[in-house]
Scaffold this active site. Structure first.
Site, PDB file in Angstrom:
ATOM      1  N   HIS A 152       3.529   6.212  20.217  1.00 54.52           N
ATOM      2  CA  HIS A 152       4.847   5.805  19.729  1.00 54.52           C
ATOM      3  C   HIS A 152       4.871   5.859  18.201  1.00 54.52           C
ATOM      4  CE1 HIS A 152       5.034   4.040  23.841  1.00 54.52           C
ATOM      5  NE2 HIS A 152       6.293   4.435  23.740  1.00 54.52           N
ATOM      6  N   HIS A 202       6.599  11.248  17.961  1.00 56.13           N
ATOM      7  CA  HIS A 202       7.361  10.950  19.181  1.00 56.13           C
ATOM      8  C   HIS A 202       8.848  10.841  18.850  1.00 56.13           C
ATOM      9  CE1 HIS A 202       8.826   9.031  22.795  1.00 56.13           C
ATOM     10  NE2 HIS A 202       9.148   7.937  22.120  1.00 56.13           N
TER      11      HIS A 202
END
Length: 893
Positions: free
Chosen positions: A496, A500
């Protein structure tokens, strides 16, 4: 018309029956008694004091039938007469509850002739009788003096009339006292309500608050002076803010009691030097005198020492005689200030944690009487409000300090969170390649080959291609700084992270452009969606919402639902509010509110819990053939589904991208699982348990089936131009399913930093020696089965199960090792090398092992299970069907 005695008696009872004013009632009683008994004058005393210190107070004194009410009340208040129980004639009646009828007053030793000497009046006969309530307790004493009809004494008839009338008068007096108490209670409650209001009105001014409380207390309790000692606040405020969210303890009801001993006083006397502020209110002054007494001032003040005693013991002290109390407590020195002091009521002030933060002190009642239990009860309420007010003021002050610190912290954070000027200038000067160069229009986009600067250029290109820069007059330098700031505020977690966010934004761009979904969106909504995609995981810590809740992190306390998503949005707002980063600065207020609403809703939609809440409503619209998505609720649903589709779009990427991304996701999840084991001492769920990593393919299949495929399927049904997302997901599902089946056969595959190959690869070279490997081969004679007409009832178990291979590993098996093993195995079977490569043979997994038309003659089976060494070069098993056996073995390997 004259009334007879009975009628007069009843008339006089009716006269007092409904009277609730205690002064008027007592005056009527004395006047009426004079009429009934022909007494010259009378007095009425009311019982006061505590159970251990009862006394009589003259309510009205020497009242004749001609004495006016006002004169009687004024005289009684001017010359307050107090008679202890057991002293004098009235005191003895109160103590014994027995009537006293004296024919010659001067012959009775209990009679006090001082009043006669002052007034010149001569008392002859006295009739004194108790007044009791319905419980039989003394509430007063009535006394009448001298007959006016010529008789020298009160006879039995007078006594009986007096007793009967006072019986009814006792009921009236008690009712009047109850009414008076209710009025006082009402007034007290009004004062306390005003104090409660003052606590919040004066929370930024402690001096005004304490002064107001002291003024109200002094007026209600009718005392000469009032003081409040405050403990050193710095010693008490250390845990205020930390305990704001804790449930405060209930304050215990404190009963006044006499403090007898001081054994522990000296040990705890260190509290004495902690008084730092003194509020004093005395005389007619309406303003408190505020001072900061020194240690010397405190040690030379008897009142301060008494306050220190109360602060140390935490108990209320009600002192009737200060001099006697000081003599009993020799550790307290008597100073000259107590010469004019008689009674003291001293009570601790505590906060919500029951910590003593001060002492309240009342000095001398205006009446000269001691403080009663009722006074102590009322004063306790003032002390509680004083404690609440002080505590609230401290909290408010600390909250103001925290707000100031927060502003400073936000300024620092904004400075450090904003991209540097050098980076911004460089990005402004950099040429931005076309969208095709970055493959932005494709659903197969990957960032693996892009350097960090290219990722920012790709974002700028998306804004340009959507015509957002010119449409909304976004300054180019502001846009560049904002993109760099967003990238800077992503943490370097494994999945994350900024990359991303880039992939999610690119998928949204492809859905809008290639998927033709921009025709359903306004330009403002497109701007909001792209901003939301880039900011949807800002400051992600590599842990999910459940972890924040389990660890009771500050974020979980701040946001009870969609914890991380709310934090991501707040970080987005923080960056936009930072100097030089507001890409919405040219928008009108209405457009600004609209785009921020879109950004917030879109970011919150990335919480899968929100997806599951909205999914059914979206499915219902699609199933009903909805094609108009312009309604506010329907547009919100559509944007939410698009955000989820973009957030999980890695599942639709080409396999060589997907399984690398899956490894990153798994590693991040495993890190959280390790934290749960370490910090929470709990067993994590399967997808976060490193020890269950081989189950990842199976869990990926479940993730695709539950979330991805249903979402992409329904989107494709409505918007067919995004079909590549659905098809890519289907293809990856087949790959994950294949891996899941291989894992079930005992093959692991995720022991390495990367999973470039679907089957586990171990380090090995072509020259390594195969050893310490045991395997078992069982061969099924297919012709034997056919000869039995398909009936396997006579076939041995190991033959019915088909061909099986079991490998017991004592070390790691690499690809080269398996290749040599297969060659050795094949050579041991027929003495020849396999003609088909391992890759080709793996494609034969689906071949039917029970084919009734083998390409070679049937061969006898190997018999029972045989155990061989991997170094063996020969086998006594005979020949087998090579193509089928190779397919099966390679599939197993």
């Amino acid at each position: 018309m004259e009334l007879d005695e009975g009628e007069l008696f009843m008339e006089l009872i009716r006269d007092v029956a409904n009277e609730l004013d205690i002064d008027v009632l007592c005056h009527k009683i004395l006047v009426n008694v004079g009429l009934l008994t022909h007494a010259d004058r009378g007095s009425l005393f009311l019982a006061k004091g505590t159970p251990n210190n009862k006394y009589l107070v003259a309510k009205l004194f020497d009242v004749t039938q001609k004495t006016a009410l006002k004169d009687a009340v004024t005289r009684a208040r001017a010359e307050e007469i107090i008679i202890p129980f057991g002293i004098g004639i009235a005191g003895m009646v109160a103590q014994t509850k027995e009537m006293i009828n004296i024919k010659e007053a001067y012959m009775d030793a209990r009679f006090n002739c001082e009043i006669d000497l002052k007034t010149g009046y001569k008392t002859n006969a006295i009739l004194c009788m108790p007044i009791c309530n319905y419980e039989g307790d003394i509430i007063g004493v009535a006394q009448i003096i001298n007959k006016t009809n010529g008789c020298m004494e009160f006879d039995e008839h007078d006594v009986e009339i007096f007793r009967r009338y006072l019986t009814f008068c006792g009921i009236g007096i008690q009712n009047a006292q109850l009414f008076e108490m209710s009025v006082q209670e009402y007034r007290r409650n009004q004062i306390l309500l005003n104090l409660a209001r003052s606590i919040f009105e004066e929370q930024n001014n402690l001096e005004c608050l304490v002064t107001k409380i002291m003024t109200e207390a002094r007026e209600l309790l009718k005392c000469e002076r009032c003081s409040v000692f405050l403990v050193d606040l710095d010693c008490c405020e250390e845990s205020h803010l930390e305990k704001i969210i804790e449930k405060p303890h209930q304050l215990e009801q404190r009963a006044t009691r006499a403090i007898k001993g001081g054994d522990s006083f000296e040990e705890k006397q260190k509290m004495r030097n902690r008084f730092t502020v003194l509020f004093e209110l005395g005389g007619e002054s309406q303003a408190a005198n505020v001072s900061r007494p020194s240690i010397n001032d405190l040690s030379h003040s008897t009142l301060a020492q008494i306050a220190q005693f109360v602060a140390t013991t935490g108990q209320t002290v009600n002192i009737c005689d200060v001099h006697d109390w000081v003599r009993e407590h020799n550790q307290i020195r008597a100073e000259g200030e107590i010469d004019s002091t008689h009674a003291i009521l001293c009570m601790p002030i505590v906060n919500a944690q029951k910590t003593v933060i001060g002492v309240a002190q009342l000095i001398n009642k205006a009446s000269g009487l001691p403080f009663t239990e009722s006074d102590a009860s009322i004063f306790e309420a003032f002390a509680i409000f004083c404690g609440l007010g002080i505590h609230n003021t401290q909290m408010y002050e600390n909250a103001c300090k925290l707000m100031a610190k927060q502003k400073v912290a936000l300024e620092c954070l904004s400075y450090h969170a904003t991209a540097g000027q050098d980076q911004t200038e460089k990005l402004i000067q950099d040429p931005i390649a076309e969208a095709e160069t970055y493959n932005l229009y494709s659903f197969t986009f990957t960032d693996f080959d892009l350097v960090d600067d290219d990722t920012c250029r790709a974002v700028l290109r998306m804004f340009m291609q959507c015509n957002l820069v010119s449409q909304f007059h976004i300054p180019y330098d502001v846009l560049c700084r904002w993109v760099l700031s967003v990238r800077k505020n992503y943490r370097p977690v494994k999945y994350h992270n900024w990359r991303h966010a880039l992939n999610v934004a690119q998928t949204m761009f492809a859905m809008l452009k290639t998927g033709k979904m921009e025709r359903f969106m306004t330009d403002l909504e497109i701007l909001g969606l792209l901003v939301a995609c880039l900011c949807h995981d800002l400051d992600h810590r590599g842990t999910n919402n459940a972890f924040q809740t389990k660890t009771e992190s500050p974020l979980a306390i701040l946001y009870t639902t969609s914890t991380m998503e709310h934090h991501h949005f707040d970080q987005c707002v923080m960056i936009l509010n930072s100097e030089g980063n507001n890409i919405f600065q040219a928008l009108s207020p209405e457009d600004y509110r609209s785009v921020m609403k879109t950004v917030e809703s879109a970011i919150l939609s990335t919480d899968l819990a929100m997806y599951f809440k909205k999914r059914n409503a979206f499915l219902e619209l699609v199933e009903n053939g909805e094609f108009d998505w312009q309604g506010e609720e329907k547009k919100d649903l559509l944007c939410g589904m698009m955000m989820t589709a973009c957030d999980v779009s890695a599942i639709a990427k080409p396999w060589e991208v997907q399984h690398r991304v899956a490894k990153l996701v798994a590693d991040e999840f495993f890190d959280q699982g390790d934290l749960e084991k370490l910090q929470l001492n709990t067993q994590p769920v399967a997808m976060m348990d490193r020890e269950r990593k081989d189950e990842l393919p199976k869990m990926q299949v479940g993730f695709i089936d539950v979330i991805c495929l249903p979402l992409y399927r329904v989107l494709c049904d409505t918007f067919p131009w995004i079909t590549p997302l659905y098809e890519g997901t289907l293809e990856n599902r087949r790959n994950w399913q294949d891996l899941a089946e291989k894992v079930e056969m005992g093959l692991t595959w995720i022991d390495h930093d990367t999973i470039d190959k679907p089957v586990e690869e171990f380090a090995g070279c072509a020259d390594e020696e195969i050893k310490d490997i045991e395997f078992t081969v069982t061969t099924l004679n297919c012709n034997q089965q056919s000869q039995h007409g398909g009936d396997d009832s006579h076939t041995p178990e190991h033959q019915r199960s088909g061909s099986r291979l079991s490998i017991k590993k004592t070390g790691a098996l690499g690809k080269v090792v398996r290749s040599k093993l297969s060659k050795t195995l094949y050579n041991s079977m027929d003495g020849s090398k396999p003609k088909t490569s391992l890759k080709l043979l793996e494609s034969h997994v689906s071949e039917d092992m029970d084919d009734k038309s083998p390409t070679s003659p049937s061969q006898p089976h190997l018999g029972s299970v045989g155990r061989m060494s991997a170094s063996s070069s020969t086998s006594s098993a005979g020949t087998v069907d090579k193509s089928k056996k190779r397919s099966k073995l390679c599939a197993l390997l």
